[in-house]
Design a protein around this motif. Structure first.
Motif, PDB file in Angstrom:
ATOM      1  N   GLY A  14       6.489  -1.441  12.766  1.00 59.87           N
ATOM      2  CA  GLY A  14       6.231  -0.847  11.586  1.00 59.87           C
ATOM      3  C   GLY A  14       4.686  -0.779  11.173  1.00 59.87           C
ATOM      4  O   GLY A  14       4.194  -1.661  11.420  1.00 59.87           O
ATOM      5  N   SER A  15       4.166   0.391  10.979  1.00 58.07           N
ATOM      6  CA  SER A  15       3.065   0.686  10.729  1.00 58.07           C
ATOM      7  C   SER A  15       2.811   1.278   9.202  1.00 58.07           C
ATOM      8  O   SER A  15       3.193   1.917   8.573  1.00 58.07           O
ATOM      9  CB  SER A  15       2.461   1.799  11.541  1.00 58.07           C
ATOM     10  N   ASP A  71      14.650  -5.940   6.942  1.00 57.78           N
ATOM     11  CA  ASP A  71      14.359  -5.765   5.452  1.00 57.78           C
ATOM     12  C   ASP A  71      14.621  -4.203   5.445  1.00 57.78           C
ATOM     13  O   ASP A  71      14.435  -3.480   6.257  1.00 57.78           O
ATOM     14  CB  ASP A  71      13.087  -6.303   5.000  1.00 57.78           C
TER      15      ASP A  71
HETATM   16  C1  LIG Z   1       3.391  -5.781   5.450  1.00 57.51           C
HETATM   17  C2  LIG Z   1       4.446  -5.237   6.416  1.00 57.51           C
HETATM   18  C3  LIG Z   1       4.578  -4.474   7.444  1.00 57.51           C
HETATM   19  C4  LIG Z   1       3.286  -3.788   7.749  1.00 57.51           C
HETATM   20  O1  LIG Z   1       2.300  -4.297   8.165  1.00 57.51           O
HETATM   21  P1  LIG Z   1       0.985  -3.645   8.237  1.00 57.51           P
HETATM   22  O2  LIG Z   1      -0.159  -4.622   8.948  1.00 57.51           O
HETATM   23  O3  LIG Z   1       0.639  -3.362   6.606  1.00 57.51           O
HETATM   24  O4  LIG Z   1       0.914  -2.133   8.658  1.00 57.51           O
HETATM   25  C5  LIG Z   1       5.457  -4.742   8.295  1.00 57.51           C
HETATM   26  N1  LIG Z   1       6.743  -5.310   7.870  1.00 57.51           N
HETATM   27  C6  LIG Z   1       6.837  -6.232   6.889  1.00 57.51           C
HETATM   28  C7  LIG Z   1       7.866  -6.866   6.722  1.00 57.51           C
HETATM   29  C8  LIG Z   1       5.500  -6.301   6.175  1.00 57.51           C
HETATM   30  O5  LIG Z   1       5.724  -7.094   4.756  1.00 57.51           O
END
Ligand SMILES: *Cc1c(COP(=O)(O)O)cnc(C)c1O
Length: 353
Positions: A204-205, A303
């Protein structure tokens, strides 16, 4: 390359919050079910790297970034961490957990991106904010200048004769991104030891520190495995430049690009859009399907805001034939489970047709 990168990382102060490495685990039942839905019945063998098992329980990707950010705060003599996030922010929760662990105070600025969505007494992460004793929370409307709002909180702290250290949203700056350079190194060692290789890493980005940091690590190590970032809040036209800038900032901090001789091509940044709509943090049917599917086929909990949408992206891309039978794809599980507890009704809904 690994030894050289280790030497360069040693220059930065770091607190260690996890037992490394996080496990690499195959998902055989899910992979078989997915393959049956792919063109010609050929789908990827999906594995997961369990960064949901990092420290500062329940940990996640922010734990790795905070190892460097909090060490920097301590080196500067700070006694209070100030950071920001959306309602139900995992980053705020893990920052607070690190603060408690280090004997620091912690304050948040919460950006109410969806109007009316912040309830101080909600469950999930909000319960944990209160349980771990956040010192103060300032709530501001969506679109506010978060850097200015955090600077105001830091000024309040200074008026008390204390010293704040401001951590940007998601912990995504060059220092925080070093945490995912460490992850790149850890993954490379695991692949060497287990004689494994992956054709792609899917993650996830969001605020970009995870994607950009991992890409910086791969670049420094000369690892060519493509990283596919599933946007959780932006389509590629907006997300890719953020990730590119983050990766370059991390490489510059590492002192690479000059003497290391590694340069980052813009084309190495690959994002996929279409899975985050209608809006950051709001559910959609592919996310619900992915969360239920992994829970029921593997007992793996995702999640609703990040990893559910990222896995929906992996599923969608596989169904479109992106990865053939022989491909092995690694999904980076970045954590986020506490937020699932405030989406119960959505996540238990019957599958959409
Ligand atoms: C913050 C978050 C992300 C995204 O990561 P980034 O470094 O903000 O791109 C992905 N998964 C979860 C569970 C997060 O809390």
């Amino acid at each position: 390359m690994l030894a050289d990168l280790s030497r360069r990382l040693e220059r930065f102060p770091r607190r260690v919050y996890s037992h490394a490495p996080t496990p690499l685990q195959p998902l055989p039942r899910f992979s078989a079910e997915l393959a049956a839905q792919c063109p010609a019945g050929r789908g990827p063998e999906v594995w997961v790297k369990r960064d949901d098992m990092l420290g500062l329980f329940p940990g996640g990707n922010k734990t790795r970034k905070l190892e460097f950010l909090v060490a920097d705060a301590l080196a500067q003599g700070a006694d209070t961490l100030v950071t920001c996030g959306a309602p139900q922010s995992n980053h705020c929760r893990i920052t607070l957990s690190a603060a408690a662990h280090e004997g620091l105070e912690c304050r948040f600025v919460i950006e109410e991106r969806v109007p009316g969505s912040y309830h101080a007494d909600a469950g999930g992460n909000h319960f944990l904010f209160r349980l771990m004793g956040v010192e103060a929370i300032t709530v501001v409307p969506g679109g506010s200048d978060m850097a200015a709002a955090m600077a105001a909180v830091a000024a309040d702290v200074a008026r008390l004769g204390r010293k704040a250290y401001v951590i940007p949203g998601g912990g995504s700056n060059a220092v925080g991104g070093l945490g995912y350079v460490v992850c790149a190194q850890e993954l490379q060692r695991q692949c060497d030891e287990q004689r494994l290789d992956f054709d792609a890493v899917v993650l996830g980005s969001g605020s970009s520190g995870t994607h950009g940091g991992l890409l910086a690590g791969f670049t420094a190590l000369g690892v060519a495995t493509p990283i596919v970032g599933i946007g959780v809040s932006r389509d590629p036209a907006q997300q890719e430049p953020l990730v590119f800038d983050e990766a370059r900032a991390v490489l510059a901090l590492l002192g690479d690009g000059g003497q290391g001789g590694t340069t980052l091509a813009r084309g190495a940044v690959q994002c996929v859009g279409g899975y985050w709509q209608p809006k950051y943090s709001l559910p959609n049917a592919p996310m619900v399907e992915a969360v239920q599917w992994l829970a029921r086929s593997e007992g793996l909990l995702l999640d609703p805001v990040y990893t559910g949408k990222a896995m929906a992206g992996l599923v969608g891309e596989a169904r479109r034939g992106r990865w053939a039978n022989a491909d092995r794809v690694l999904f980076l599980h970045t954590g986020g489970l506490p937020a699932a507890f405030v989406y119960q009704d959505t996540l238990l809904a019957p599958p959409a047709r």
